[in-house]
Scaffold this motif. Structure first.
Motif, PDB file in Angstrom:
ATOM      1  N   LEU A 229     -79.988  24.116   5.199  1.00  0.00           N
ATOM      2  CA  LEU A 229     -78.535  24.292   5.155  1.00  0.00           C
ATOM      3  C   LEU A 229     -77.803  23.376   6.137  1.00  0.00           C
ATOM      4  CD1 LEU A 229     -78.257  28.178   4.795  1.00  0.00           C
ATOM      5  CD2 LEU A 229     -77.883  26.438   3.025  1.00  0.00           C
ATOM      6  N   ARG A 230     -78.529  22.907   7.158  1.00  0.00           N
ATOM      7  CA  ARG A 230     -77.904  22.006   8.141  1.00  0.00           C
ATOM      8  C   ARG A 230     -77.967  20.542   7.715  1.00  0.00           C
ATOM      9  NH1 ARG A 230     -80.538  25.352  12.083  1.00  0.00           N
ATOM     10  NH2 ARG A 230     -82.107  23.728  12.435  1.00  0.00           N
ATOM     11  N   ILE A 231     -78.677  20.251   6.622  1.00  0.00           N
ATOM     12  CA  ILE A 231     -78.726  18.876   6.115  1.00  0.00           C
ATOM     13  C   ILE A 231     -77.361  18.531   5.523  1.00  0.00           C
ATOM     14  CG2 ILE A 231     -79.801  17.323   4.423  1.00  0.00           C
ATOM     15  CD1 ILE A 231     -82.354  19.006   4.686  1.00  0.00           C
ATOM     16  N   PRO A 232     -76.738  17.427   5.958  1.00  0.00           N
ATOM     17  CA  PRO A 232     -75.357  17.130   5.544  1.00  0.00           C
ATOM     18  C   PRO A 232     -75.188  16.802   4.062  1.00  0.00           C
ATOM     19  CG  PRO A 232     -76.267  15.330   6.857  1.00  0.00           C
ATOM     20  CD  PRO A 232     -77.237  16.454   6.950  1.00  0.00           C
ATOM     21  N   SER A 233     -76.114  16.053   3.469  1.00  0.00           N
ATOM     22  CA  SER A 233     -75.937  15.630   2.072  1.00  0.00           C
ATOM     23  C   SER A 233     -76.546  16.641   1.101  1.00  0.00           C
ATOM     24  CB  SER A 233     -76.572  14.261   1.846  1.00  0.00           C
ATOM     25  OG  SER A 233     -77.975  14.346   1.924  1.00  0.00           O
TER      26      SER A 233
END
Length: 313
Positions: A229-233
């Motif tokens: 969930l913290r991955i931006p893309s």
């Protein structure tokens, strides 16, 4: 009081597995169905093992664990289906008491080993997604062998403790087991001696052997989901989730069916439905696991495609 009365009866030496009923029209259909399932299960898992062994780029921790899982699935289904197929073909539903306990023992070892291997795979997915820079160091060949060996040894020891007590039981009540294989609950009901100690021991071992791996798997996936969930893309999130989606599907199928079979009160579930759910986790899961891991895995599909082209050429 009932136990005391039954204790004076002559001990029985064989059981009758009632299976799926006596309908003569149904038996050939069931035989063909389970024969096809058995052939597909063994062939599919052998194919997966061959792909992992023969393709150099699949010599990584994830596929090493998957290869071991495929070997386990072959053993798992072979502990149950050949005996069921023989009874459907010949009509002979008898099984010796010793043979029944050996089947129960084998089933216990293999079922627990599968659960522990799936937990080890959860740990591998956790390292790959949450700690990718240290993945190669923390999930090397030695660690993989230790995880596999630990799964088998732990299962063997825990199942042996239970079966030492099980082999001491005598059976002198009904011969009939209303199931298609020797499972713990239907077999222990036929004992004519006190089984409270064995049932308590089995309960304690089952809680330890299932709750600890479940909590480890749950913790791993909480960390994995939090990291994803913290991955931006969105593409990055999709790619990260796809690497563990197959494992999640297998875990979901296994947990749901096992929970229904062993935790839902049997009085509330028709016996036929209970057997159908048992078929899911003992027969169908070993068949669909290699399919799930293959269809959702580009590397496996590519290796399979190359292998087929080599054979054709």
């Amino acid at each position: 009081m009932e136990k005391a009365e039954v204790r004076n009866q002559t001990p029985i030496v064989e059981f009758i597995l009632l299976g799926f009923g006596n309908d003569p029209k149904l038996q050939p259909l069931l035989f063909l169905l389970f024969l096809v399932i058995y052939i597909v299960t063994v062939a599919g898992n052998i194919l997966f093992i061959v792909l992992v062994v023969t393709n150099q780029h699949l010599h990584i921790p994830m596929y090493f664990l998957l290869g071991n899982l495929s070997f386990l699935e072959i053993c798992y289904t072979s502990a149950i289906l050949p005996r069921l197929l023989a009874s459907l073909l010949t009509g002979d539903r008898t099984i010796s008491v010793k043979g029944c306990i050996v089947q129960l023992y084998s089933f216990g070892i293999l079922a627990l080993t599968e659960y522990l291997l799936l937990t080890a795979m959860s740990y591998g997915r956790y390292l790959a997604i949450c700690n990718p820079l240290r993945y190669a160091a923390l999930m090397n060949g030695t660690v993989c062998w230790q995880l596999v060996a630990g799964s088998w040894i732990s299962s063997f020891l825990l199942s042996t403790i239970v079966n030492i007590f099980f082999f001491q039981l005598t059976f002198c009540d009904s011969k009939e087991i209303d199931h298609f294989f020797c499972d713990f609950s239907p077999v222990i009901k036929l004992s004519c001696v006190d089984t409270q100690t064995l049932e308590l021991l089995t309960f304690i071992i089952s809680v330890i052997a299932t709750c600890v791996p479940f909590l480890l798997t749950l913790t791993s996936y909480i960390c994995i989901i939090s990291t994803i969930l913290r991955i931006p893309s969105s593409i990055g999130r999709q790619k990260a989730f796809s690497t563990c989606s197959s494992h999640l599907i297998v875990l979901a199928v296994l947990h749901v069916t096992v929970l229904i079979v062993y935790l839902v009160p049997t009085a509330n579930v028709p016996k036929v439905l209970h057997k159908i759910f048992s078929v899911f986790y003992t027969v169908l899961t070993p068949m669909i696991n290699p399919v799930i891991y293959s269809l959702r895995n580009k590397e496996v599909n590519e290796s399979l495609r190359k292998s087929i082209l080599k054979l054709v050429a």
